[in-house]
Design an enzyme around this catalytic site. Structure first.
Site, PDB file in Angstrom:
ATOM      1  N   ASP A  41       0.837  -1.188   0.000  1.00 54.96           N
ATOM      2  CA  ASP A  41       0.000   0.000   0.000  1.00 54.96           C
ATOM      3  C   ASP A  41       0.882   1.252   0.000  1.00 54.96           C
ATOM      4  OD1 ASP A  41      -2.767   1.123   0.419  1.00 54.96           O
ATOM      5  OD2 ASP A  41      -1.808   1.899   2.230  1.00 54.96           O
ATOM      6  N   GLU A  90       1.494  -0.452  -5.115  1.00 55.00           N
ATOM      7  CA  GLU A  90       0.557   0.624  -5.400  1.00 55.00           C
ATOM      8  C   GLU A  90       1.442   1.857  -5.575  1.00 55.00           C
ATOM      9  OE1 GLU A  90      -3.549   2.414  -3.570  1.00 55.00           O
ATOM     10  OE2 GLU A  90      -1.825   2.290  -2.203  1.00 55.00           O
TER      11      GLU A  90
END
Length: 656
Positions: free
Chosen positions: A322, A358
């Protein structure tokens, strides 16, 4: 750095913790009634590691830490011996984190937090899982899911397993994953997390889990038996040929900003574990209040130890990171060859794992799509937005659509793409909501609909969210099928979020992180089974035709002695796309003809009609071959195909 944490043996347990700033660290032992029974000083070594061996305690012992030193939050120093801290290297905790304002109280104001805190559990880990190559191939289907929302309403999962990792091993779940061709499940965060401080007053909880505290310990609500639950579930999925990817958050922790709780890293050595500005303020490149200092050796070692833990002790196949630019940040910005990222590429346990970035955060220079380099795959939001714009009806998008279908060579130059194509993810509108709501509807989040993205590139037919009208329902169903077919026709890895294969809705909520309820829990009983079957057919086709999964970038030329070019781009009349066709802003139709389709040496044609009006596509004919509908091979063979309205149709070229 030495291996830290609690390591039990036959005669006792050795406890180790690192801090460069603490003046004193004490080990606190607790009994089964949560009473603190001993407070023992730890000895500091020259390496800033505090050590203590305690004889006679071992498996199952419960403990915490207290650190003392300077208290000067304005300089990033938060030492407070009244704050019980959880060991950052704990592999298990005895209960979930629960937010309480006293956890964030200033020194001398909040009292002892031990009654409010989980305790770390001493755990002797099983023998390592046998090494094996990851169960995922380039071009596979990644299935993103929240363990809790995925299984809470599944009628065949036993009540005691709903909402836990054990649910994923249930035969009904495994059968569903196999039906839709899942190569690997990507589990949204399962490590221990805490709610953001604004949620409890609203009666809400963080259901997604992107607010971690301890990186190795699993959340007891999702894994009541700790790492053993992840290990057994991974083994069951591996037995079905399905890999396991963990979505992990190493960009921030739930200790938040200067008003956040002191739970672990902040109380041990905030200056080392978090990025700080020269004036002592916390850097916020994540939007959550703090940013992990992944360029500091202590933070880097903790991240690497966590990754190794999940490979060694659970056998997972890979990781999705993330806000991944944080992992490569230093004072000068992002560096794709930063020590932490370089270590992942070379570490004996990690170098062959699936690594997915990401590729953005909100810090300076935070958008890094395409810049992580091998072996990282990257979430491709340009693909997502271009596909949405095309099917929404935006002008001039046919070239962008073709680029995405072919693997996004504009983002990933070279010979192979590293794209993870997706149209919808956990963050944003669901696939069904994309075609049902033009605007977000986040009223249930308690922030007056101010949270979440305002531009979703979504559209609706008729009244927002309502589908009583047969024509509206038909258009929405058709648009979902077209979006899904586009995804499965795209080269490189693809990702589908759980429930999008059968029309899940979040009622227009595009930021449903705090909706641990029916808004996010999948409605298995009411699912659209016709749409689900359509996805299963698309998955079967993609599995049977390797050219759809191949991440190799296309050249327009024959490859390896093939008779046909690896790709031809044609108009609906069968003519090559020229500059005038590519640049026509009104163009809504396109044919992608791929060579060596894996079906009797023939080709595969992907016919895209983005217009509500029907169109007949003319297909290129070769002697000795026929074209047939790839999803209905029994249909009559023709050299043309009529596409009724907005749709994607697959045609296979086969020998007569």
């Amino acid at each position: 750095m030495a291996i830290l944490g609690a390591r039990p043996d036959k005669s006792g347990t050795e406890f180790t913790v690192w801090s460069s700033q603490a003046g004193k660290i004490e080990l606190c032992l607790f009994d089964a009634d949560d009473r603190e029974t001993q407070r023992l000083p730890m000895a500091r070594g020259a390496d800033d590691i505090f050590r203590l061996r305690v004889g006679g305690i071992g498996e199952g012992a419960r403990y915490g830490l207290r650190a003392d030193g300077d208290y000067a939050p304005e300089r990033g120093l938060w030492f407070d011996p009244e704050k019980l801290l959880v060991d950052p290297y704990a592999v298990e905790i005895d209960r979930p984190y629960v937010y309480d304002a006293r956890l964030a109280a200033r020194r001398g104001e909040g009292g002892d937090t031990a009654p409010l805190m989980p305790k770390a559990v001493v755990r002797a880990l099983s023998d390592p899982v046998s090494a094996r190559a990851p169960l995922f191939e380039p071009g596979g289907l990644i299935y993103e899911l929240s363990v809790r929302s995925f299984s809470m309403r599944h009628p065949q999962v036993p009540d005691e397993d709903r909402g836990t990792l054990r649910a994923l091993a249930h035969p009904a779940i495994v059968d569903h994953l196999k039906k839709i061709g899942v190569s690997a499940v990507e589990l949204m965060p399962v490590t221990a997390k805490i709610d953001e401080r604004h949620l409890p007053p609203l009666g809400l909880t963080n259901g997604w889990g992107y607010n971690p505290v301890t990186f190795m310990a699993l959340d007891p609500r999702l894994a009541p038996r700790g790492i053993a639950d992840l290990r057994s579930t991974t083994k069951a999925l591996h037995g079905a040929g399905i890999g396991v990817i963990l979505d992990l958050v190493f960009n921030h922790t739930g200790e938040s900003d200067e008003r956040g709780p002191t739970l672990s890293l902040r109380g041990l050595d905030s200056r080392a574990y978090y990025r700080h500005a020269p004036d002592g303020r916390l850097v916020n490149d994540t939007g959550t209040g703090n940013t992990l200092a992944c360029d500091h050796p202590a933070a880097r070692d903790l991240v690497l130890a966590s990754l190794r833990h999940f490979v060694r002790n659970a056998g997972v196949d890979g990781f999705r990171f993330d806000l991944a630019p944080v992992l490569g940040r230093n004072d000068q910005g992002f560096n794709a060859n930063a020590p932490l990222l370089a270590a992942m590429r070379t570490d004996p346990l990690l170098s062959d794992r699936i690594l997915i970035a990401e590729p953005w955060d909100i810090g300076p220079g935070g958008y890094q799509l395409g810049r992580f380099g091998q072996p990282f795959l990257e979430w491709n939001d340009k693909y997502r937005d271009d596909v949405r714009r095309f099917w929404r009806g935006d002008a001039g998008m046919v070239g962008r659509l073709a680029t995405g279908l072919a693997g996004s060579s504009d983002v990933f130059p070279g010979t192979a793409s590293r794209t993870v194509n997706f149209i919808a993810a956990h963050d944003g509108m669901t696939l069904a909501d994309l075609v049902s709501y033009e605007k977000k509807h986040n009223e249930a989040n308690g922030e007056a609909n101010r949270d979440g993205h305002d531009e979703n590139l979504s559209w609706n037919h008729g009244v927002e969210g309502e589908s009583d009208d047969a024509g509206v329902a038909l258009h929405r169903a058709g648009d979902q099928r077209a979006l899904l077919a586009t995804l499965f026709a795209s080269r490189g890895a693809i990702m589908l979020t759980a429930g999008d294969e059968f029309g899940r809705s979040q009622r227009g909520n595009n930021n449903a992180y705090a909706q641990d309820n029916a808004i996010t829990w999948l409605d298995w009983a009411g699912r659209d089974r016709a749409l689900e079957d359509h996805v299963a057919a698309l998955a079967a086709l993609r599995g049977a035709v390797p050219v759809l999964r191949d991440p190799t970038l296309l050249t327009g030329q024959p490859q390896k002695g093939d008779a046909c070019a690896d790709v031809e781009w044609l108009t609906e009349t069968g003519q090559p796309m020229d500059d005038s066709a590519w640049n026509d802003p009104r163009r809504r139709r396109l044919a992608m003809v791929l060579g060596v389709a894996g079906v009797d040496g023939g080709r595969l044609a992907v016919l895209v009609n983005g217009d509500r009006r029907a169109s007949s596509f003319v297909l290129p004919v070769r002697d000795g071959y026929n074209w047939v509908d790839a999803l209905d091979p029994a249909a009559d063979a023709e050299a043309w195909r009529r596409v009724e309205g907005r749709a994607v149709v697959f045609m296979s070229e086969r020998k007569r």
